[in-house]
Design a protein around this motif. Structure first.
Motif, PDB file in Angstrom:
ATOM      1  N   TYR A  57       0.833  -1.205   0.000  1.00  0.00           N
ATOM      2  CA  TYR A  57       0.000   0.000   0.000  1.00  0.00           C
ATOM      3  C   TYR A  57       0.870   1.258   0.000  1.00  0.00           C
TER       4      TYR A  57
ATOM      5  N   LEU B  84      -3.666  13.103   5.412  1.00  0.00           N
ATOM      6  CA  LEU B  84      -4.267  11.897   5.977  1.00  0.00           C
ATOM      7  C   LEU B  84      -3.639  10.637   5.377  1.00  0.00           C
TER       8      LEU B  84
ATOM      9  N   ILE C 285       1.282   2.598   9.015  1.00  0.00           N
ATOM     10  CA  ILE C 285       1.555   1.257   8.479  1.00  0.00           C
ATOM     11  C   ILE C 285       3.030   0.908   8.663  1.00  0.00           C
TER      12      ILE C 285
ATOM     13  N   TYR D 170     -12.176  -1.250   0.836  1.00  0.00           N
ATOM     14  CA  TYR D 170     -10.755  -1.550   0.715  1.00  0.00           C
ATOM     15  C   TYR D 170     -10.130  -1.972   2.044  1.00  0.00           C
TER      16      TYR D 170
ATOM     17  N   VAL E  10     -10.572  -5.667   3.221  1.00  0.00           N
ATOM     18  CA  VAL E  10      -9.714  -6.734   2.699  1.00  0.00           C
ATOM     19  C   VAL E  10      -8.607  -7.062   3.690  1.00  0.00           C
ATOM     20  N   SER E  11      -8.134  -6.009   4.383  1.00  0.00           N
ATOM     21  CA  SER E  11      -7.003  -6.216   5.278  1.00  0.00           C
ATOM     22  C   SER E  11      -7.405  -7.027   6.518  1.00  0.00           C
TER      23      SER E  11
ATOM     24  N   ILE F 217      -4.159   1.473   7.231  1.00  0.00           N
ATOM     25  CA  ILE F 217      -4.902   1.208   5.999  1.00  0.00           C
ATOM     26  C   ILE F 217      -6.251   1.935   6.031  1.00  0.00           C
TER      27      ILE F 217
ATOM     28  N   SER G   6      -9.709   6.277   4.088  1.00  0.00           N
ATOM     29  CA  SER G   6     -10.629   7.386   4.320  1.00  0.00           C
ATOM     30  C   SER G   6     -10.098   8.672   3.699  1.00  0.00           C
TER      31      SER G   6
END
Lengths: 133, 117
Positions: free
Chosen positions: A94, A112, A120, B72, B75-76, B109, B114
């Motif tokens: 990601y 954001l 992460i 989305y 999924v995590s 994530i 968002s």
């Protein structure tokens, strides 16, 4: 068997393997992100989206090949590594996709999004420290 | 725009199927210790890849309707299922590091998704 009294040689070889596995998954995420960018790029360039057009699109082919390589790297890491540590590390994909999208597709990096990326990365860092005290 | 329950269900299913893909990859990967030719003679690895493909099929069906910023991050959740399967099938320990690291990743994530609104 207590790991606290394991010989230094055994300990360092175990930590070497662990680090190797984390780097393999790291490579898996970088290659996986490149695959996604290529697939997005290939998808954007399709005119009508027929199957023939897809299987002859160079960017799409390259993207799916990189997906294969990224899966291979994951499997090599999983050979000895713990699934519960290595699998969540894939979320780094990601991060790379977000950064690559800024470079290649001129997507905007909002505060954001940047915060999400940072959280992460910290999470992956915490996972990577598992077992180290 | 609201997200239909059916879309959430499909994406949840995708995360569930995908977590089994990870389990099969892990169990197939263990065979490689006996030699790299087991990269090909390996039904578990093939099954793992098949589960991943099936998972992305459900994901694509799921995201046809509804908001990607909701779907989305769902999924995590696959990472959460995988944590349980690792404990159940491979006797891996659930440590505080794994728990906290995973929670942070999920929050990250969620924040990124968002931001895409």
């Amino acid at each position: 068997m207590n790991s606290a009294i394991a010989s230094p040689a055994v300990q360092s070889s175990a930590s070497l393997t662990r680090r190797k596995n984390i780097w393999l998954v790291f490579g898996c995420t970088v290659v996986g992100a490149a695959a996604q960018v290529l697939i997005k790029n290939g998808a954007n360039s399709l005119s009508q989206g027929s199957l023939w057009e897809m299987v002859t699109n160079l960017a799409l082919l390259a993207g799916y090949s990189l997906y294969g390589i990224s899966t291979l790297l994951l499997v090599l890491a999983l050979k000895e590594g713990e699934l519960s540590i290595l699998y969540p590390v894939i979320s780094l994909t990601y991060v790379w996709v977000t950064l690559l999208s800024v470079v290649f597709f001129r997507e905007v990096l909002t505060p954001l999004k940047l915060l999400g990326v940072a959280v992460i990365v910290i999470g992956v860092g915490v996972l990577g420290r598992n077992g180290r005290t | 725009m609201t997200t239909p329950l059916s879309s959430m269900g499909l994406v949840l299913l995708a995360s569930f199927v995908g977590s089994f893909g990870a389990v099969f990859l892990k169990s197939g990967a263990g065979k490689l210790k006996r030699g790299l030719r087991y990269l090909f003679l390996n039904p578990q690895l093939a099954l793992g890849v098949a589960f991943f493909l099936l998972s992305s099929y459900f994901f694509v069906l799921g995201v046809r309707h509804g908001e990607l910023s909701v779907l989305y991050p769902m999924v995590s959740l696959g990472y959460v299922w995988t944590l349980f399967w690792s404990r159940l099938f491979f006797r891996e320990r659930i440590t505080r590091h794994k728990f906290v690291g995973l929670a942070l990743i999920l929050v990250g994530i969620f924040l990124m998704a968002s931001a895409g609104k």
